[in-house]
Design a protein around this motif. Structure first.
Motif, short mmCIF file in Angstrom:
data_model
loop_
_atom_site.label_atom_id
_atom_site.label_comp_id
_atom_site.label_asym_id
_atom_site.label_seq_id
_atom_site.Cartn_x
_atom_site.Cartn_y
_atom_site.Cartn_z
N LYS A 109 26.67 41.98 49.11
CA LYS A 109 25.59 42.98 49.23
C LYS A 109 25.47 43.82 47.97
CE LYS A 109 24.27 47.13 51.85
NZ LYS A 109 24.60 48.00 53.02
N HIS A 110 26.62 44.12 47.35
CA HIS A 110 26.60 45.01 46.19
C HIS A 110 26.79 44.26 44.87
CE1 HIS A 110 26.33 48.76 48.43
NE2 HIS A 110 27.19 48.25 49.31
N GLY A 111 26.60 42.95 44.90
CA GLY A 111 26.47 42.20 43.65
C GLY A 111 27.75 41.79 42.95
N PHE A 112 28.83 41.55 43.70
CA PHE A 112 30.04 41.03 43.08
C PHE A 112 30.76 40.14 44.10
CE2 PHE A 112 31.48 44.73 45.38
CZ PHE A 112 32.77 44.45 45.80
N ALA A 113 31.75 39.40 43.62
CA ALA A 113 32.56 38.57 44.49
C ALA A 113 33.99 39.10 44.47
CB ALA A 113 32.53 37.11 44.02
N LEU A 114 34.50 39.46 45.62
CA LEU A 114 35.84 40.04 45.72
C LEU A 114 36.88 38.92 45.84
CD1 LEU A 114 37.74 42.47 46.10
CD2 LEU A 114 37.25 42.35 48.56
N GLU A 115 37.91 39.01 45.00
CA GLU A 115 39.02 38.08 45.06
C GLU A 115 40.32 38.89 45.10
OE1 GLU A 115 41.22 35.09 41.94
OE2 GLU A 115 39.04 34.90 42.12
N GLY A 166 29.02 48.35 41.87
CA GLY A 166 28.90 47.72 43.17
C GLY A 166 30.19 47.77 43.95
N PHE A 167 31.31 47.60 43.25
CA PHE A 167 32.62 47.68 43.89
C PHE A 167 32.86 49.07 44.47
CE2 PHE A 167 37.16 48.67 43.72
CZ PHE A 167 37.70 47.63 44.46
N MET A 197 44.73 40.50 36.76
CA MET A 197 43.96 41.23 37.76
C MET A 197 43.00 42.14 37.03
SD MET A 197 47.27 42.49 39.89
CE MET A 197 48.61 41.34 40.22
N ASP A 198 41.94 42.51 37.70
CA ASP A 198 40.95 43.41 37.10
C ASP A 198 41.10 44.84 37.63
OD1 ASP A 198 39.72 41.14 35.84
OD2 ASP A 198 38.78 40.70 37.77
N VAL A 199 41.54 44.97 38.86
CA VAL A 199 41.64 46.27 39.52
C VAL A 199 42.93 46.32 40.33
CG1 VAL A 199 40.57 47.85 41.19
CG2 VAL A 199 39.12 46.45 39.71
N ILE A 200 43.63 47.45 40.27
CA ILE A 200 44.78 47.67 41.14
C ILE A 200 44.66 49.08 41.73
CG2 ILE A 200 46.25 46.18 39.74
CD1 ILE A 200 47.67 48.76 38.73
N VAL A 201 45.59 49.44 42.59
CA VAL A 201 45.64 50.80 43.11
C VAL A 201 46.91 51.47 42.58
CG1 VAL A 201 45.90 52.22 45.17
CG2 VAL A 201 44.24 50.36 45.14
N SER A 202 46.73 52.61 41.96
CA SER A 202 47.86 53.38 41.44
C SER A 202 47.44 54.85 41.42
CB SER A 202 48.26 52.88 40.05
OG SER A 202 49.48 53.48 39.63
N THR A 232 33.03 38.21 39.50
CA THR A 232 34.22 38.25 40.34
C THR A 232 35.10 39.42 39.92
OG1 THR A 232 34.23 35.87 40.73
CG2 THR A 232 36.32 37.03 41.04
N ILE A 233 35.56 40.18 40.89
CA ILE A 233 36.50 41.26 40.64
C ILE A 233 37.79 40.93 41.36
CG2 ILE A 233 37.01 43.72 40.99
CD1 ILE A 233 34.07 44.31 40.73
N ARG A 234 38.85 40.76 40.58
CA ARG A 234 40.16 40.40 41.13
C ARG A 234 40.96 41.68 41.37
NH1 ARG A 234 42.31 37.02 36.28
NH2 ARG A 234 41.39 38.87 35.30
N VAL A 235 41.29 41.91 42.64
CA VAL A 235 42.00 43.13 43.02
C VAL A 235 43.43 42.78 43.40
CG1 VAL A 235 42.06 45.11 44.58
CG2 VAL A 235 39.86 44.16 43.85
N GLY A 236 44.39 43.41 42.72
CA GLY A 236 45.79 43.20 43.04
C GLY A 236 46.20 44.03 44.24
N VAL A 237 46.79 43.40 45.24
CA VAL A 237 47.17 44.11 46.47
C VAL A 237 48.57 43.68 46.90
CG1 VAL A 237 44.80 44.38 47.32
CG2 VAL A 237 46.09 42.33 47.92
N LEU A 238 49.26 44.60 47.58
CA LEU A 238 50.51 44.24 48.25
C LEU A 238 50.15 43.53 49.56
CD1 LEU A 238 52.58 47.53 47.81
CD2 LEU A 238 52.32 45.60 46.24
#
Length: 328
Positions: free
Chosen positions: A53-59, A236-237, A78-83, A27-33
Protein backbone atom coordinates in the motif's frame (compact mmCIF):
# COMPACT_ATOMS: atom_id res chain seq x y z
CA UNK A 1 -11.88 5.87 -41.25
CA UNK A 2 -10.33 8.23 -38.72
CA UNK A 3 -12.29 6.58 -35.85
CA UNK A 4 -11.10 3.09 -36.83
CA UNK A 5 -7.49 4.28 -37.02
CA UNK A 6 -7.71 5.77 -33.54
CA UNK A 7 -9.23 2.54 -32.24
CA UNK A 8 -6.37 0.47 -33.62
CA UNK A 9 -3.82 2.90 -32.20
CA UNK A 10 -5.43 2.80 -28.75
CA UNK A 11 -5.52 -0.99 -28.78
CA UNK A 12 -1.87 -1.12 -29.82
CA UNK A 13 -0.96 1.26 -26.98
CA UNK A 14 -2.78 -0.89 -24.43
CA UNK A 15 -1.00 -4.03 -25.63
CA UNK A 16 2.37 -2.26 -25.55
CA UNK A 17 1.87 -0.97 -22.01
CA UNK A 18 0.71 -4.36 -20.76
CA UNK A 19 3.85 -5.95 -22.18
CA UNK A 20 6.15 -3.61 -20.21
CA UNK A 21 7.68 -5.08 -17.03
CA UNK A 22 6.15 -3.87 -13.76
CA UNK A 23 8.28 -1.46 -11.76
CA UNK A 24 9.56 -3.40 -8.74
CA UNK A 25 8.86 -1.85 -5.35
CA UNK A 26 11.89 -0.94 -3.26
CA UNK A 27 12.70 -3.73 -0.82
CA UNK A 28 13.44 -2.75 2.75
CA UNK A 29 15.26 -5.42 4.75
CA UNK A 30 14.48 -5.16 8.46
CA UNK A 31 16.65 -6.98 10.98
CA UNK A 32 14.57 -8.54 13.77
CA UNK A 33 15.04 -10.89 16.69
CA UNK A 34 13.09 -14.11 16.17
CA UNK A 35 10.83 -13.50 19.17
CA UNK A 36 11.26 -9.74 19.49
CA UNK A 37 8.36 -7.35 19.95
CA UNK A 38 9.19 -5.61 16.65
CA UNK A 39 7.88 -8.73 14.92
CA UNK A 40 4.39 -7.91 16.14
CA UNK A 41 4.31 -4.70 14.12
CA UNK A 42 6.07 -6.29 11.16
CA UNK A 43 3.43 -9.03 11.06
CA UNK A 44 0.65 -6.45 11.01
CA UNK A 45 2.32 -4.67 8.10
CA UNK A 46 2.59 -7.96 6.19
CA UNK A 47 -0.87 -9.28 7.08
CA UNK A 48 -2.62 -6.09 5.99
CA UNK A 49 -0.47 -5.48 2.93
CA UNK A 50 0.68 -2.13 4.26
CA UNK A 51 4.06 -2.43 2.59
CA UNK A 52 2.49 -2.73 -0.86
CA UNK A 53 0.00 0.00 0.00
CA UNK A 54 2.82 2.39 0.87
CA UNK A 55 5.11 1.51 -2.03
CA UNK A 56 7.76 -0.85 -0.69
CA UNK A 57 8.35 -4.56 -0.15
CA UNK A 58 9.09 -5.64 3.42
CA UNK A 59 11.68 -8.37 3.95
CA UNK A 60 12.57 -9.62 7.42
CA UNK A 61 16.07 -10.79 8.36
CA UNK A 62 16.11 -12.82 11.57
CA UNK A 63 19.13 -12.62 13.86
CA UNK A 64 20.08 -14.04 17.25
CA UNK A 65 20.61 -10.87 19.29
CA UNK A 66 20.67 -7.08 19.21
CA UNK A 67 24.40 -6.92 18.59
CA UNK A 68 23.91 -9.01 15.45
CA UNK A 69 21.43 -6.45 14.11
CA UNK A 70 24.01 -3.68 14.52
CA UNK A 71 26.64 -5.74 12.76
CA UNK A 72 24.17 -6.61 10.00
CA UNK A 73 23.21 -2.99 9.46
CA UNK A 74 26.77 -1.74 9.38
CA UNK A 75 27.79 -4.64 7.14
CA UNK A 76 25.06 -3.89 4.59
CA UNK A 77 23.09 -7.09 5.20
CA UNK A 78 20.08 -5.15 6.52
CA UNK A 79 18.63 -1.75 5.75
CA UNK A 80 16.76 -1.06 8.99
CA UNK A 81 17.11 -2.30 12.57
CA UNK A 82 15.66 -1.29 15.93
CA UNK A 83 18.01 0.29 18.45
CA UNK A 84 18.17 3.35 20.70
CA UNK A 85 18.84 6.94 19.74
CA UNK A 86 21.77 7.17 22.16
CA UNK A 87 23.72 4.68 20.04
CA UNK A 88 22.71 6.54 16.88
CA UNK A 89 23.95 9.84 18.28
CA UNK A 90 27.25 8.26 19.27
CA UNK A 91 27.68 6.81 15.79
CA UNK A 92 27.04 10.20 14.21
CA UNK A 93 29.49 11.89 16.56
CA UNK A 94 32.11 9.36 15.45
CA UNK A 95 31.48 10.07 11.76
CA UNK A 96 28.66 7.66 10.94
CA UNK A 97 25.44 8.57 9.12
CA UNK A 98 22.82 6.59 11.04
CA UNK A 99 19.49 8.19 11.83
CA UNK A 100 16.42 7.32 13.89
CA UNK A 101 12.61 7.11 13.76
CA UNK A 102 10.76 6.47 17.06
CA UNK A 103 9.25 3.01 17.51
CA UNK A 104 8.28 2.81 21.18
CA UNK A 105 8.51 4.80 24.40
CA UNK A 106 7.84 1.71 26.51
CA UNK A 107 10.65 1.33 29.02
CA UNK A 108 11.67 -1.08 31.71
CA UNK A 109 10.74 -0.80 35.36
CA UNK A 110 11.86 -2.12 38.71
CA UNK A 111 9.49 -4.96 39.50
CA UNK A 112 9.01 -6.49 42.95
CA UNK A 113 7.20 -9.69 43.98
CA UNK A 114 3.53 -9.54 44.97
CA UNK A 115 4.18 -9.85 48.73
CA UNK A 116 7.26 -7.61 48.77
CA UNK A 117 7.50 -4.97 51.48
CA UNK A 118 9.64 -2.77 49.21
CA UNK A 119 7.71 0.47 48.75
CA UNK A 120 10.28 2.81 47.21
CA UNK A 121 13.81 2.94 45.82
CA UNK A 122 15.25 3.56 49.28
CA UNK A 123 13.91 0.19 50.42
CA UNK A 124 16.16 -1.53 47.86
CA UNK A 125 19.17 -0.94 50.09
CA UNK A 126 20.71 -4.32 50.84
CA UNK A 127 18.46 -6.07 48.30
CA UNK A 128 19.40 -8.22 45.32
CA UNK A 129 18.38 -6.48 42.07
CA UNK A 130 18.46 -8.17 38.69
CA UNK A 131 19.45 -5.69 35.98
CA UNK A 132 19.07 -6.35 32.26
CA UNK A 133 21.12 -4.32 29.81
CA UNK A 134 24.35 -4.13 31.81
CA UNK A 135 25.92 -1.54 34.13
CA UNK A 136 25.53 1.25 31.54
CA UNK A 137 21.87 0.65 30.79
CA UNK A 138 20.13 4.07 30.59
CA UNK A 139 17.32 3.13 32.94
CA UNK A 140 19.66 1.63 35.52
CA UNK A 141 21.83 4.77 35.50
CA UNK A 142 18.83 7.06 35.91
CA UNK A 143 17.23 4.92 38.61
CA UNK A 144 20.50 4.93 40.54
CA UNK A 145 20.62 8.73 40.24
CA UNK A 146 16.99 9.03 41.40
CA UNK A 147 17.69 6.78 44.40
CA UNK A 148 20.67 8.95 45.39
CA UNK A 149 18.68 12.15 44.91
CA UNK A 150 15.50 11.13 46.74
CA UNK A 151 16.74 8.64 49.33
CA UNK A 152 20.50 9.06 49.62
CA UNK A 153 21.05 5.44 48.62
CA UNK A 154 23.75 4.29 46.17
CA UNK A 155 22.18 1.19 44.63
CA UNK A 156 25.44 0.26 42.89
CA UNK A 157 27.22 -0.25 46.22
CA UNK A 158 24.48 -0.46 48.87
CA UNK A 159 22.38 -2.99 47.01
CA UNK A 160 23.48 -6.11 45.14
CA UNK A 161 22.93 -5.68 41.39
CA UNK A 162 23.01 -8.89 39.34
CA UNK A 163 23.44 -8.39 35.58
CA UNK A 164 22.13 -10.89 33.09
CA UNK A 165 20.09 -11.64 29.99
CA UNK A 166 16.44 -10.49 30.15
CA UNK A 167 14.83 -13.96 29.89
CA UNK A 168 17.11 -15.39 32.58
CA UNK A 169 16.47 -12.50 34.98
CA UNK A 170 12.71 -12.73 34.40
CA UNK A 171 12.84 -16.44 35.22
CA UNK A 172 14.90 -15.86 38.37
CA UNK A 173 12.49 -13.13 39.47
CA UNK A 174 9.49 -15.41 38.93
CA UNK A 175 11.20 -18.15 40.94
CA UNK A 176 11.78 -15.78 43.86
CA UNK A 177 15.57 -15.64 43.53
CA UNK A 178 15.67 -11.84 43.30
CA UNK A 179 14.29 -9.17 45.61
CA UNK A 180 13.64 -6.90 42.60
CA UNK A 181 14.40 -6.79 38.91
CA UNK A 182 14.88 -4.08 36.31
CA UNK A 183 14.08 -5.62 32.95
CA UNK A 184 12.89 -4.70 29.47
CA UNK A 185 9.26 -3.63 29.25
CA UNK A 186 7.85 -6.86 27.80
CA UNK A 187 9.45 -9.00 30.52
CA UNK A 188 8.11 -6.56 33.09
CA UNK A 189 4.64 -7.05 31.59
CA UNK A 190 4.99 -10.82 31.88
CA UNK A 191 5.93 -10.46 35.55
CA UNK A 192 3.03 -8.06 36.04
CA UNK A 193 0.69 -10.75 34.77
CA UNK A 194 2.06 -12.97 37.56
CA UNK A 195 1.15 -10.38 40.17
CA UNK A 196 4.45 -8.50 40.41
CA UNK A 197 4.26 -4.78 41.21
CA UNK A 198 5.82 -1.95 39.20
CA UNK A 199 7.91 -0.06 41.72
CA UNK A 200 9.65 2.55 39.58
CA UNK A 201 10.21 2.93 35.83
CA UNK A 202 12.85 4.54 33.68
CA UNK A 203 10.30 7.23 32.77
CA UNK A 204 9.71 7.92 36.46
CA UNK A 205 13.46 8.41 36.91
CA UNK A 206 13.76 10.71 33.89
CA UNK A 207 10.95 12.88 35.20
CA UNK A 208 12.38 12.94 38.73
CA UNK A 209 15.73 14.07 37.34
CA UNK A 210 14.15 16.84 35.28
CA UNK A 211 14.60 15.26 31.86
CA UNK A 212 11.01 14.30 31.11
CA UNK A 213 9.95 10.79 30.20
CA UNK A 214 8.37 11.22 26.80
CA UNK A 215 11.23 10.41 24.41
CA UNK A 216 10.91 7.10 22.58
CA UNK A 217 13.29 4.58 24.07
CA UNK A 218 13.93 2.70 20.83
CA UNK A 219 13.31 3.29 17.16
CA UNK A 220 14.02 2.29 13.60
CA UNK A 221 17.64 2.96 12.65
CA UNK A 222 19.02 3.24 9.12
CA UNK A 223 21.63 5.24 7.25
CA UNK A 224 21.20 8.65 5.66
CA UNK A 225 22.66 7.14 2.49
CA UNK A 226 19.93 4.49 2.31
CA UNK A 227 17.21 7.03 3.09
CA UNK A 228 18.50 9.39 0.39
CA UNK A 229 18.59 6.59 -2.19
CA UNK A 230 15.18 5.21 -1.19
CA UNK A 231 13.40 8.27 0.16
CA UNK A 232 9.91 7.38 -1.05
CA UNK A 233 10.21 3.82 0.25
CA UNK A 234 11.45 4.96 3.65
CA UNK A 235 8.62 7.47 3.98
CA UNK A 236 6.29 4.65 3.02
CA UNK A 237 7.86 2.45 5.68
CA UNK A 238 7.27 5.10 8.35
CA UNK A 239 3.69 5.53 7.16
CA UNK A 240 3.11 1.77 7.24
CA UNK A 241 4.58 1.59 10.74
CA UNK A 242 2.21 4.30 11.94
CA UNK A 243 -0.78 2.59 10.33
CA UNK A 244 0.18 -0.73 11.90
CA UNK A 245 0.46 0.90 15.31
CA UNK A 246 -2.98 2.41 14.89
CA UNK A 247 -4.37 -1.07 14.20
CA UNK A 248 -2.60 -2.41 17.28
CA UNK A 249 -3.83 0.54 19.33
CA UNK A 250 -7.50 0.13 18.43
CA UNK A 251 -8.12 -3.53 17.61
CA UNK A 252 -8.27 -6.20 20.32
CA UNK A 253 -9.07 -8.70 17.58
CA UNK A 254 -5.70 -8.01 15.99
CA UNK A 255 -3.98 -8.99 19.24
CA UNK A 256 -5.93 -12.25 19.22
CA UNK A 257 -4.67 -12.87 15.69
CA UNK A 258 -1.12 -12.19 16.91
CA UNK A 259 -1.40 -14.60 19.83
CA UNK A 260 0.83 -17.28 18.19
CA UNK A 261 3.56 -14.67 17.66
CA UNK A 262 3.23 -12.90 21.01
CA UNK A 263 3.12 -16.30 22.75
CA UNK A 264 1.51 -15.21 26.04
CA UNK A 265 1.19 -17.68 28.88
CA UNK A 266 -2.51 -16.87 29.22
CA UNK A 267 -5.18 -14.27 28.48
CA UNK A 268 -4.08 -12.03 31.34
CA UNK A 269 -0.52 -11.85 30.01
CA UNK A 270 -1.73 -11.07 26.49
CA UNK A 271 -3.90 -8.24 27.84
CA UNK A 272 -1.03 -6.68 29.80
CA UNK A 273 1.41 -6.99 26.88
CA UNK A 274 -1.21 -5.38 24.63
CA UNK A 275 -1.87 -2.53 27.06
CA UNK A 276 1.80 -1.81 27.76
CA UNK A 277 2.58 -1.87 24.03
CA UNK A 278 -0.23 0.62 23.43
CA UNK A 279 1.06 2.90 26.18
CA UNK A 280 4.44 2.95 24.42
CA UNK A 281 3.15 4.05 21.01
CA UNK A 282 4.83 7.42 20.35
CA UNK A 283 2.42 10.32 19.99
CA UNK A 284 4.61 13.37 20.60
CA UNK A 285 5.45 15.72 17.72
CA UNK A 286 8.96 15.25 16.32
CA UNK A 287 10.18 18.53 17.86
CA UNK A 288 9.06 17.39 21.31
CA UNK A 289 10.72 13.99 20.86
CA UNK A 290 14.01 15.70 20.03
CA UNK A 291 13.72 18.11 22.94
CA UNK A 292 13.13 15.24 25.40
CA UNK A 293 16.00 13.24 23.94
CA UNK A 294 18.35 16.19 24.34
CA UNK A 295 17.47 16.43 28.04
CA UNK A 296 17.98 12.71 28.60
CA UNK A 297 21.24 12.87 26.64
CA UNK A 298 22.50 15.55 29.02
CA UNK A 299 21.78 13.20 31.90
CA UNK A 300 23.63 10.37 30.17
CA UNK A 301 26.69 12.59 29.72
CA UNK A 302 26.60 13.27 33.45
CA UNK A 303 25.83 9.72 34.59
CA UNK A 304 27.56 7.51 32.03
CA UNK A 305 30.30 9.76 30.71
CA UNK A 306 32.40 9.04 27.66
CA UNK A 307 32.14 5.28 28.16
CA UNK A 308 28.44 5.52 27.36
CA UNK A 309 28.06 8.46 24.97
CA UNK A 310 31.53 8.76 23.46
CA UNK A 311 33.04 12.16 22.85
CA UNK A 312 29.75 13.94 22.13
CA UNK A 313 28.58 16.44 24.72
CA UNK A 314 25.13 16.86 23.17
CA UNK A 315 22.72 14.97 20.92
CA UNK A 316 24.26 14.83 17.45
CA UNK A 317 22.58 16.81 14.70
CA UNK A 318 20.55 14.53 12.43
CA UNK A 319 20.03 11.81 15.04
CA UNK A 320 16.30 11.98 14.23
CA UNK A 321 15.51 11.51 10.53
CA UNK A 322 13.87 14.71 9.25
CA UNK A 323 12.07 12.80 6.48
CA UNK A 324 9.71 11.21 8.98
CA UNK A 325 7.86 14.49 9.39
CA UNK A 326 6.59 14.16 5.80
CA UNK A 327 5.57 10.50 5.98
CA UNK A 328 1.83 10.12 5.55
Amino acid sequence: MMSATRGVAAATLVLTLSALPAVAADTIRVGVLKFGTVNWEMDVIKAHGLDAKHGFALELVEVANNEATKIGLQGGNMDVIVSDWLWVSRQRTEGGDLTFVPFSSAVGAVMVPPQSAVANLGDLKGKTIGVAGGPLDKNWLMIQAAARKDFGVDLATEAEPVFGAPPLLAEKAAQGELDASLNFWNYCAKLEAKGFKRLYSGSDAAQALGAGGDAAAIGYVFSDAFADAHEAAMKGFVAASREAKEILRTSDAEWERLRPIVRPADDAELAILRDRFREGIPTAPLADEIASAKKVYGLMVELGGETLVGSGRELAEGTYWPGQADAM
